[in-house]
Design an enzyme around this catalytic site. Structure first.
Site, PDB file in Angstrom:
ATOM      1  N   GLU A   1       0.748  -0.973  -0.274  1.00  0.00           N
ATOM      2  CA  GLU A   1       0.070   0.001  -0.029  1.00  0.00           C
ATOM      3  C   GLU A   1       0.970   1.156  -0.110  1.00  0.00           C
ATOM      4  OE1 GLU A   1      -4.109  -0.712   2.783  1.00  0.00           O
ATOM      5  OE2 GLU A   1      -2.027  -1.416   3.484  1.00  0.00           O
TER       6      GLU A   1
ATOM      7  N   LYS B   1     -11.581   4.626   1.561  1.00  0.00           N
ATOM      8  CA  LYS B   1     -10.491   3.766   0.937  1.00  0.00           C
ATOM      9  C   LYS B   1     -11.479   2.710   0.426  1.00  0.00           C
ATOM     10  CE  LYS B   1      -6.236   1.471   2.151  1.00  0.00           C
ATOM     11  NZ  LYS B   1      -5.434   1.542   2.727  1.00  0.00           N
TER      12      LYS B   1
ATOM     13  N   GLU C   1      -8.072   6.899   9.884  1.00  0.00           N
ATOM     14  CA  GLU C   1      -8.333   7.775  10.932  1.00  0.00           C
ATOM     15  C   GLU C   1      -6.999   8.171  10.837  1.00  0.00           C
ATOM     16  OE1 GLU C   1      -8.611   4.370  10.674  1.00  0.00           O
ATOM     17  OE2 GLU C   1     -10.174   3.290  11.571  1.00  0.00           O
TER      18      GLU C   1
END
Length: 119
Positions: free
Chosen positions: A22, A99, A74
């Site tokens: 990621e 996402k 978050e």
């Protein structure tokens, strides 16, 4: 207060996530923001100086989401909330970070977090 400015669907390519892959590739994030503020002065004056410049704010949000890398969405939401609240005219903000390509084992359309922060 019931006055608000909504920015929906700010699309940003960024590298946020816990997993190494990621952090290596850009993935899409979608940001929704609701800024709560008193719009009466702008309604009376018809002057941009009396309100929140939503075009400039959208650019700020895009920049902060794209330029910083975080593990959790978050934290991305918190960073966006801090950016919006840096404008003194804003009393409260709601931020949703979507996402849609989150690496999960289950087929789903979207994952999102929503936070609300105020002065």
């Amino acid at each position: 207060m019931t006055d608000r400015i909504d920015l929906a669907g700010i699309e940003v390519l960024a590298k946020h996530g816990v997993y190494p892959e990621e952090k290596e590739r850009l993935q899409p994030f979608i940001v929704d923001v609701t800024a709560h503020l008193d719009l009466a002065p702008a309604g009376r004056s018809d002057d941009l100086a009396d309100t929140l410049d939503y075009g400039a704010l959208a650019s700020e949000i895009e920049k902060v989401v794209a330029s910083e890398s975080h593990q959790l969405i978050e934290r991305v939401a918190q960073t966006v909330a801090e950016t919006v609240l840096s404008h003194e005219i804003v009393d409260r903000v709601e931020v949703t970070i979507h996402k849609p390509e989150a690496p999960v084992e289950v087929s789903l359309r979207d994952i999102s977090v929503t936070i609300e922060r105020s002065r």
